[in-house]
Design an enzyme around this catalytic site. Sequence first.
Site, PDB file in Angstrom:
ATOM      1  N   HIS A   1       0.812  -1.217   0.000  1.00 46.40           N
ATOM      2  CA  HIS A   1       0.000   0.000   0.000  1.00 46.40           C
ATOM      3  C   HIS A   1       0.848   1.271   0.000  1.00 46.40           C
ATOM      4  O   HIS A   1       0.349   2.350  -0.279  1.00 46.40           O
ATOM      5  CB  HIS A   1      -0.969   0.011   1.196  1.00 46.40           C
ATOM      6  CG  HIS A   1      -0.322   0.257   2.519  1.00 46.40           C
ATOM      7  ND1 HIS A   1       0.087  -0.752   3.374  1.00 46.40           N
ATOM      8  CD2 HIS A   1      -0.020   1.412   3.163  1.00 46.40           C
ATOM      9  CE1 HIS A   1       0.599  -0.234   4.467  1.00 46.40           C
ATOM     10  NE2 HIS A   1       0.556   1.081   4.370  1.00 46.40           N
TER      11      HIS A   1
ATOM     12  N   ASP B   1       0.461  -7.711   1.436  1.00 46.03           N
ATOM     13  CA  ASP B   1       0.813  -6.291   1.581  1.00 46.03           C
ATOM     14  C   ASP B   1       2.322  -6.093   1.510  1.00 46.03           C
ATOM     15  O   ASP B   1       2.917  -5.366   2.310  1.00 46.03           O
ATOM     16  CB  ASP B   1       0.269  -5.733   2.906  1.00 46.03           C
ATOM     17  CG  ASP B   1       0.295  -4.200   2.937  1.00 46.03           C
ATOM     18  OD1 ASP B   1       0.266  -3.587   1.859  1.00 46.03           O
ATOM     19  OD2 ASP B   1       0.351  -3.626   4.046  1.00 46.03           O
TER      20      ASP B   1
ATOM     21  N   SER C   1       4.952   2.509   7.899  1.00 47.66           N
ATOM     22  CA  SER C   1       4.649   1.331   7.079  1.00 47.66           C
ATOM     23  C   SER C   1       5.815   1.009   6.146  1.00 47.66           C
ATOM     24  O   SER C   1       6.323   1.881   5.447  1.00 47.66           O
ATOM     25  CB  SER C   1       3.382   1.570   6.258  1.00 47.66           C
ATOM     26  OG  SER C   1       2.255   1.647   7.085  1.00 47.66           O
TER      27      SER C   1
END
Length: 495
Positions: A225, A255, A338
Amino acid sequence: MYDNNYPNSYNQNDSTQNGSNGGIPQNAYGYQSDAYRNASYGQNAGQYQYGNTYLNNHEQKKEEKKKERKEGNGNSYLKKALVCVSLGLFFGICAGLGFYAVSATTGMLDQNTAQTKEVEAISQDAEKAGTTEENVVEGNAETSETAQAATEKTDIQQTKTTSAVVADVSDVVSAVMPAVVSISNTYTETMSYFGQAMTSEAVASGSGIIVGKNDSELLIVTNYHVVEGAEKLSVQFVEGSEAEASVKGTDADMDLAVIAVPLENILNSTLNEIAIATLGDSDSLTVGEPAIAIGNSLGYGQSVTTGVISALNREIELSGGSNGTFIQTDAAINPGNSGGALLNLKGEVIGINSNKIGGSVVEGMGYAIPISAAKPIIADLMMKETKTKVAEEERGFLGISGISVTEEVSSAYGMPEGVYVAQVYEGTAASQAGLKKGDIIVSFDGEEIDSMEELQKLLEYYAKGDTVEMKIMTLGSGGYHNKTISITLGNKVEQ
């Protein structure tokens, strides 16, 4: 009953006495003889009066005595307080000397001193090593045995009392920080106002970990993402230099993504500063052991947070409906973290942080993809061909007209999110692959598709003749069914 001659004789005697006393005036005794002499005894008893001189002197002496008493009492209380304080200090000193003498005689003083030196030595070793995951200071063995003997026996096992020495993580951070990068994703943001689609350029921030290098590229792992829908990817290294990157491979279900930076675009001085991270073993983790998170928090640059492993094998449902198993930690993982590294005290990567998993609903609960589960996927993505944008005249063509199925539309009509195929053009790649009107494209070459704009952006990286797999949801009896098809892209110019 008295007769009237009594007062006269009394006055005579009084006069005689006064005369014998050398002529002392009658008023010196304070009596008023006229009032006494001319009235009855009962009537004039209330007219007896004392002289003012006697009253004033008497009252003054009383006041002086009261003052002396008050002053005496005040001095007495102060003296008593000073005596009490002095005695308390005296007994305190005596008690301290007594305990010291007993400790020195029995050898307990030497034992306590030895324990103190042992704790200091352990702390110094922990600081020098910088890799000790847990340091425990054991108490006096003899004291523990005595306390255990004094405790009533029971079938329930008692917990052991331990104390941990918190290690300095600065050495670990300085060794791993060169392997962590900041990633900037420039993409086109689409918003809807009263049914009208509006687009604007936006920039999102994330983190990445340098995991390898081949003959021509530096390879970096991050979250999918973080690079999703990117029109331009920029990587910033530890010393501040930047270079443009390209997507090499993605796995939307896990992911995960691997991006590549051409070595020719990296300065030699930067190559000397950066490092390749060491991947650890997340299967050997235990709950409660220390954890360190490094990432580009809020896009401000690299920062460090610490905590512990809060839970293992935490199963969470992702936004796409699939479930994943993750590491839970209380080390702060914020937007921008992230794709960054979750480390143990050895400096090994034990997880890839993901702010998208936990979100911001609850504080103190961050999640990371276990590195043991991510290793084989990372190795596979590193072997893929790096995706670069293809010139428009050489770009692949699918051959459909599509409509985006947003989350709102999906909830309202019970349709899967993705791209609804409104029309299939004859003679195109889509027609030859068996795609038909009403199908919904949900994945293209392993990447999830949420809108028609996203599918068009992906096609910019594919040329005529490339064969890819697409996942579609096709309507049948009982609802939509999952189906995978293989399609060879055509060329828009020829269509």
